[in-house]
Scaffold this active site. Structure first.
Site, PDB file in Angstrom:
ATOM      1  N   PHE A   1       0.813  -1.221   0.000  1.00 12.12           N
ATOM      2  CA  PHE A   1       0.000   0.000   0.000  1.00 12.12           C
ATOM      3  C   PHE A   1       0.848   1.274   0.000  1.00 12.12           C
ATOM      4  O   PHE A   1       0.317   2.358   0.229  1.00 12.12           O
ATOM      5  CB  PHE A   1      -0.938  -0.002   1.208  1.00 12.12           C
ATOM      6  CG  PHE A   1      -1.895  -1.169   1.216  1.00 12.12           C
ATOM      7  CD1 PHE A   1      -3.041  -1.152   0.431  1.00 12.12           C
ATOM      8  CD2 PHE A   1      -1.636  -2.302   1.979  1.00 12.12           C
ATOM      9  CE1 PHE A   1      -3.914  -2.238   0.412  1.00 12.12           C
ATOM     10  CE2 PHE A   1      -2.500  -3.393   1.967  1.00 12.12           C
ATOM     11  CZ  PHE A   1      -3.642  -3.358   1.178  1.00 12.12           C
ATOM     12  N   LEU A   2       2.164   1.144  -0.246  1.00  9.61           N
ATOM     13  CA  LEU A   2       3.005   2.346  -0.172  1.00  9.61           C
ATOM     14  C   LEU A   2       2.600   3.377  -1.222  1.00  9.61           C
ATOM     15  O   LEU A   2       2.028   3.038  -2.262  1.00  9.61           O
ATOM     16  CB  LEU A   2       4.485   1.993  -0.334  1.00  9.61           C
ATOM     17  CG  LEU A   2       5.008   1.417  -1.654  1.00  9.61           C
ATOM     18  CD1 LEU A   2       5.146   2.457  -2.735  1.00  9.61           C
ATOM     19  CD2 LEU A   2       6.339   0.738  -1.428  1.00  9.61           C
TER      20      LEU A   2
ATOM     21  N   ASN B   1      -7.632   0.782  -3.703  1.00  7.53           N
ATOM     22  CA  ASN B   1      -7.247   1.763  -4.720  1.00  7.53           C
ATOM     23  C   ASN B   1      -8.464   2.330  -5.443  1.00  7.53           C
ATOM     24  O   ASN B   1      -8.533   3.525  -5.729  1.00  7.53           O
ATOM     25  CB  ASN B   1      -6.272   1.143  -5.728  1.00  7.53           C
ATOM     26  CG  ASN B   1      -4.831   1.263  -5.246  1.00  7.53           C
ATOM     27  OD1 ASN B   1      -4.584   1.755  -4.156  1.00  7.53           O
ATOM     28  ND2 ASN B   1      -3.880   0.816  -6.046  1.00  7.53           N
TER      29      ASN B   1
ATOM     30  N   CYS C   1      -0.540   3.246 -10.510  1.00  5.39           N
ATOM     31  CA  CYS C   1      -1.454   2.351  -9.783  1.00  5.39           C
ATOM     32  C   CYS C   1      -2.938   2.645 -10.008  1.00  5.39           C
ATOM     33  O   CYS C   1      -3.652   1.799 -10.543  1.00  5.39           O
ATOM     34  CB  CYS C   1      -1.132   2.385  -8.298  1.00  5.39           C
ATOM     35  SG  CYS C   1       0.440   1.596  -7.939  1.00  5.39           S
TER      36      CYS C   1
ATOM     37  N   LYS D   1      -4.563   2.078 -13.631  1.00  6.23           N
ATOM     38  CA  LYS D   1      -4.543   0.686 -14.111  1.00  6.23           C
ATOM     39  C   LYS D   1      -5.327  -0.239 -13.173  1.00  6.23           C
ATOM     40  O   LYS D   1      -5.964  -1.194 -13.628  1.00  6.23           O
ATOM     41  CB  LYS D   1      -3.109   0.190 -14.294  1.00  6.23           C
ATOM     42  CG  LYS D   1      -2.414  -0.260 -13.025  1.00  6.23           C
ATOM     43  CD  LYS D   1      -1.207  -1.138 -13.294  1.00  6.23           C
ATOM     44  CE  LYS D   1      -0.392  -1.385 -12.037  1.00  6.23           C
ATOM     45  NZ  LYS D   1      -0.985  -2.273 -11.061  1.00  6.23           N
TER      46      LYS D   1
ATOM     47  N   LYS E   1       2.763  13.104  -9.306  1.00 11.60           N
ATOM     48  CA  LYS E   1       2.505  13.777  -8.029  1.00 11.60           C
ATOM     49  C   LYS E   1       3.843  14.253  -7.470  1.00 11.60           C
ATOM     50  O   LYS E   1       4.899  13.851  -7.988  1.00 11.60           O
ATOM     51  CB  LYS E   1       1.782  12.859  -7.057  1.00 11.60           C
ATOM     52  CG  LYS E   1       2.576  11.665  -6.591  1.00 11.60           C
ATOM     53  CD  LYS E   1       1.774  10.967  -5.521  1.00 11.60           C
ATOM     54  CE  LYS E   1       2.533   9.875  -4.857  1.00 11.60           C
ATOM     55  NZ  LYS E   1       1.820   9.284  -3.766  1.00 11.60           N
TER      56      LYS E   1
HETATM   57  P1  NAD Z   1       8.284  -0.979 -11.573  1.00 10.46           P
HETATM   58  O1  NAD Z   1       7.942  -0.991 -13.015  1.00 10.46           O
HETATM   59  O2  NAD Z   1       8.894   0.238 -10.971  1.00 10.46           O
HETATM   60  O3  NAD Z   1       9.287  -2.189 -11.274  1.00 10.46           O
HETATM   61  C1  NAD Z   1       9.094  -3.488 -11.723  1.00 10.46           C
HETATM   62  C2  NAD Z   1      10.452  -4.129 -11.918  1.00 10.46           C
HETATM   63  O4  NAD Z   1      10.281  -5.519 -12.209  1.00 10.46           O
HETATM   64  C3  NAD Z   1      11.248  -3.544 -13.091  1.00 10.46           C
HETATM   65  O5  NAD Z   1      12.519  -3.163 -12.639  1.00 10.46           O
HETATM   66  C4  NAD Z   1      11.327  -4.709 -14.094  1.00 10.46           C
HETATM   67  O6  NAD Z   1      12.525  -4.699 -14.848  1.00 10.46           O
HETATM   68  C5  NAD Z   1      11.261  -5.897 -13.165  1.00 10.46           C
HETATM   69  N1  NAD Z   1      10.840  -7.143 -13.801  1.00 10.46           N
HETATM   70  C6  NAD Z   1       9.870  -7.354 -14.719  1.00 10.46           C
HETATM   71  N2  NAD Z   1       9.770  -8.668 -15.012  1.00 10.46           N
HETATM   72  C7  NAD Z   1      10.715  -9.307 -14.261  1.00 10.46           C
HETATM   73  C8  NAD Z   1      11.089 -10.655 -14.101  1.00 10.46           C
HETATM   74  N3  NAD Z   1      10.475 -11.628 -14.753  1.00 10.46           N
HETATM   75  N4  NAD Z   1      12.089 -10.940 -13.253  1.00 10.46           N
HETATM   76  C9  NAD Z   1      12.742  -9.965 -12.553  1.00 10.46           C
HETATM   77  N5  NAD Z   1      12.413  -8.673 -12.658  1.00 10.46           N
HETATM   78  C10 NAD Z   1      11.411  -8.336 -13.487  1.00 10.46           C
HETATM   79  O7  NAD Z   1       6.960  -1.394 -10.807  1.00 10.46           O
HETATM   80  P2  NAD Z   1       6.501  -0.915  -9.334  1.00 10.46           P
HETATM   81  O8  NAD Z   1       5.973   0.453  -9.398  1.00 10.46           O
HETATM   82  O9  NAD Z   1       7.544  -1.262  -8.359  1.00 10.46           O
HETATM   83  O10 NAD Z   1       5.239  -1.879  -9.119  1.00 10.46           O
HETATM   84  C11 NAD Z   1       5.398  -3.252  -8.930  1.00 10.46           C
HETATM   85  C12 NAD Z   1       4.060  -3.843  -8.520  1.00 10.46           C
HETATM   86  O11 NAD Z   1       3.662  -3.286  -7.267  1.00 10.46           O
HETATM   87  C13 NAD Z   1       2.927  -3.547  -9.489  1.00 10.46           C
HETATM   88  O12 NAD Z   1       2.040  -4.635  -9.501  1.00 10.46           O
HETATM   89  C14 NAD Z   1       2.251  -2.345  -8.856  1.00 10.46           C
HETATM   90  O13 NAD Z   1       0.879  -2.267  -9.221  1.00 10.46           O
HETATM   91  C15 NAD Z   1       2.387  -2.658  -7.392  1.00 10.46           C
HETATM   92  N6  NAD Z   1       2.381  -1.470  -6.532  1.00 10.46           N
HETATM   93  C16 NAD Z   1       3.063  -0.360  -6.902  1.00 10.46           C
HETATM   94  C17 NAD Z   1       3.057   0.748  -6.076  1.00 10.46           C
HETATM   95  C18 NAD Z   1       3.752   2.010  -6.491  1.00 10.46           C
HETATM   96  O14 NAD Z   1       3.488   3.041  -5.883  1.00 10.46           O
HETATM   97  N7  NAD Z   1       4.644   1.991  -7.472  1.00 10.46           N
HETATM   98  C19 NAD Z   1       2.376   0.708  -4.851  1.00 10.46           C
HETATM   99  C20 NAD Z   1       1.722  -0.457  -4.476  1.00 10.46           C
HETATM  100  C21 NAD Z   1       1.735  -1.543  -5.332  1.00 10.46           C
END
Ligand code: NAD
Length: 451
Positions: free
Chosen positions: A154-155, A210, A262, A265, A322
Site C-alpha cells: 500500500f506504499l 485503490n 497504480c 490501471k 505527483k
Molecule cells: P516498476 O515498473 O517500478 O518495477 C518493476 C520491476 O520488475 C522492473 O525493474 C522490471 O525490470 C522488473 N521485472 C519485470 N519482469 C521481471 C522478471 N520476470 N524478473 C525480474 N524482474 C522483473 O513497478 P513498481 O511500481 O515497483 O510496481 C510493482 C508492482 O507493485 C505492481 O504490480 C504495482 O501495481 C504494485 N504497486 C506499486 C506501487 C507504487 O506506488 N509503485 C504501490 C503499491 C503496489
C-alpha cells in the site's frame, strides 16, 4: 531471514531495502541489466526520498545485493517476494506476463529440501495466488516445498520509505496459515495491525482500496465542477465534509485527477474483472470517465482564458504524476502537454526531479531550468503538480517574465487572495471566480474554527 526480491522497481527496491535494514539478508533480482548494474555500483535508479541512504547503508553492511540471476537468489531464500510490474493490458485487464515469467523462473530455481514462501507483493488480479501456485508447481512438481502468500503493498510513491516503516496495516492472504504467520513475523517490528485472509480476499482488498481512493478523487472533482458552475468553493466544501468523522479529510483535494502507475490501471483492471464476471461496474466506469474529463476540462478552461491555443506559449509547472517522485507513468501533465501541442501551442516545461525522465518521452517542448525560466514569454502558466518548490515562488517576478499574467492552477495550490492582487488572471479548480477574487477562503475557514 534470507529474502529474494524479484523486481527492483519502486516496490521491490523499497521492500528489499527496508527488510535488509531490519537485519535480513536480501538479494534483489531484475531482468533489467542496466538497472542491476547501477544498483550494484551504488546508484539509486529512482527518486524516492530517503531510499538511497538505506540502500547504501545495507549494501555496505553486506545485507543487500543485486543480480540478474535467479539461481543466485532463490535457492537460498526463505521468502521470495514477487514485485514485478503488472501494467494494464490492451483490454484493461492486468498484463500478467511479467508475473508469469517470474513465477516460472522461481519454480525452476527453487531448492529442494527446504521450505520457501513465495509472496505476491505485486498488485495481481483476483485468482493470481492460485495461478502462481500452479506455475511454480508445474516447474518443480512435488520436489520443492513451497507456499504462496498474497501480501499487497500500500506504499505511496514519494513517501514510500515512510509508508513501509509505518504501515496502516499488513494484509496477508494464504491457504497455509503457518506461511502467513512466517511472513507476519517479518513485519513484526513495525507493530502494525495485521489482517490474515484467504488469497482472493487479500488480492481484492488491494483493488478495492485503490478503487475507493480513486472514487473519492473523482467524486470531489465532480463536485468541483458543480461548485464552479453554481458559485460554491470546493476547498471549503471539502473542509466541511472532512470534518465529518464518517467521511474524513483525505483524498478530497479537487484537481486534475489521478495518474501514476497504480490508480488508473488498478481501477481499469477491477472494472475488467467485473465485466468478465458478467457484472456491470458502472461506478468504476464513471470514476475513470470523470478522471479523463478532468484533464480535458483544464485545457478547455485555458482556451477560455487565453483564446485559441495555436501560436501561444504555455508554461507547465510539474510533470511527475505527483510531488516527490520522478514517476511519469500516466502523469496528467503528459496528456495535457500532448493536447496543447496538438492545438498548436509551444510548451515550456519544468519539474524539480522528473526532467530526465521527461526527456525520454519524445515531447517537442522546451525543457527549462526553473519555474521562472519556464514562465518566460508565456501566455499562461499551468500548474500541474503541486511540488513544494512552487509554493514559495516570487510570483511578482513570474508575472514580470510572462507575456500575459495568466495562472491556471490545476491543484488549487495558491490562494486567489494572494495571487489576484499581483495582477494575475487566476483560475483554480472548483472555485467561483468572483467569490475567489473577493475573499480568502483560508481566512473564512480559520474564522469558523476560531469561533
Ligand atoms: P516498476 O515498473 O517500478 O518495477 C518493476 C520491476 O520488475 C522492473 O525493474 C522490471 O525490470 C522488473 N521485472 C519485470 N519482469 C521481471 C522478471 N520476470 N524478473 C525480474 N524482474 C522483473 O513497478 P513498481 O511500481 O515497483 O510496481 C510493482 C508492482 O507493485 C505492481 O504490480 C504495482 O501495481 C504494485 N504497486 C506499486 C506501487 C507504487 O506506488 N509503485 C504501490 C503499491 C503496489
Amino acid at each position: 531471514m534470507k529474502i529474494a526480491v524479484i523486481g527492483t522497481g519502486y516496490v521491490g527496491l523499497c521492500t528489499g531495502a527496508i527488510f535488509a535494514d531490519l537485519g535480513n539478508e536480501v538479494i534483489g533480482v531484475d531482468i533489467d541489466r542496466e538497472k542491476v548494474a547501477r544498483l550494484a555500483a551504488g546508484d539509486c535508479p529512482i527518486y524516492e526520498p530517503g531510499l538511497e541512504e538505506i540502500l547504501t547503508r545495507n549494501r555496505d553492511a553486506g545485507r543487500l545485493a543485486f543480480t540478474t540471476d535467479y539461481s543466485e537468489a532463490v535457492p537460498n531464500a526463505d521468502c521470495v517476494f514477487i514485485c514485478v510490474n503488472t501494467p494494464a493490458g490492451p483490454d484493461g485487464g492486468a498484463d500478467m506476463r511479467y508475473v508469469r515469467t517470474a513465477a516460472l523462473r522461481v519454480g525452476q530455481t527453487l531448492a529442494w529440501g527446504r521450505r520457501t514462501i513465495i509472496v505476491n507483493k505485486s498488485t495481481m488480479p483476483i485468482g493470481s495466488g492460485d495461478l502462481v501456485q500452479a506455475l511454480v508447481h508445474e516447474q518443480c512438481t512435488d520436489r520443492a516445498d513451497f507456499a504462496v502468500v498474497s501480501n499487497p503493498e500500500f506504499l505511496r510513491e514519494g513517501s514510500a520509505v515512510h509508508d513501509m516503516l509505518h504501515p496502516d496495516r499488513i494484509v496477508l492472504g494464504a491457504t497455509d496459515r503457518d506461511a502467513a504467520e512466517a511472513v507476519a513475523d517479518l513485519y513484526r517490528p513495525f507493530n502494525a495491525p495485521l489482517l490474515i485472509t484467504d488469497l482472493r480476499t487479500a488480492e481484492m482488498i488491494k483493488y478495492a482500496s485503490n478503487a475507493f481512493l480513486a472514487t473519492r478523487i473523482s467524486f470531489i472533482n465532480e463536485v468541483a465542477h458543480i461548485c464552479e458552475a453554481l458559485g460554491a468553493d470546493v476547498r471549503q466544501v471539502a473542509t466541511g465534509m472532512g470534518m465529518d468523522t464518517r467521511i474524513g479529510p483525505h483524498f478530497l483535494n479537487a484537481g486534475i485527477g489521478f495518474g501514476g502507475s497504480c490508480f488508473p490501471k488498478d481501477v481499469r483492471a477491477l472494472e475488467f474483472m467485473a465485466r468478465e464476471a458478467d457484472l456491470h461496474p458502472q461506478l468504476l466506469r464513471a470514476v475513470l470517465d470523470i478522471n479523463r474529463d478532468s484533464r480535458r476540462s483544464l485545457v478547455r478552461k485555458l482556451q477560455r482564458l487565453i483564446g485559441p491555443l495555436d501560436g501561444t506559449t504555455v508554461a507547465i509547472w510539474g510533470l511527475a504524476f505527483k510531488p516527490d517522485t520522478d514517476d511519469l507513468r500516466e502523469a496528467p501533465a503528459l496528456e495535457i502537454v500532448r493536447d496543447l501541442l496538438s492545438r498548436g501551442a509551444s510548451v515550456r516545461v519544468y519539474d524539480p526531479v522528473a526532467m530526465d525522465a521527461a526527456r525520454s518521452q519524445q515531447l517537442d517542448v522546451a525543457f527549462c531550468t526553473d519555474p521562472y525560466d519556464a514562465a518566460t514569454g508565456a501566455d499562461a502558466v499551468v500548474l500541474v503538480t503541486e511540488w513544494n518548490e512552487f509554493k514559495g515562488l516570487d510570483l511578482a517576478r513570474v508575472r514580470d517574465q510572462m507575456r500575459r499574467p495568466v495562472l491556471l492552477d490545476g491543484r488549487n495550490l495558491y490562494d486567489p487572495a494572494d495571487v489576484v492582487p499581483l495582477g494575475f488572471t487566476y483560475r483554480g479548480v472548483g472555485l467561483p471566480s468572483k467569490y475567489a477574487l473577493a475573499h480568502s477562503p483560508r481566512t473564512v475557514v480559520e474564522e469558523a474554527i476560531t469561533r
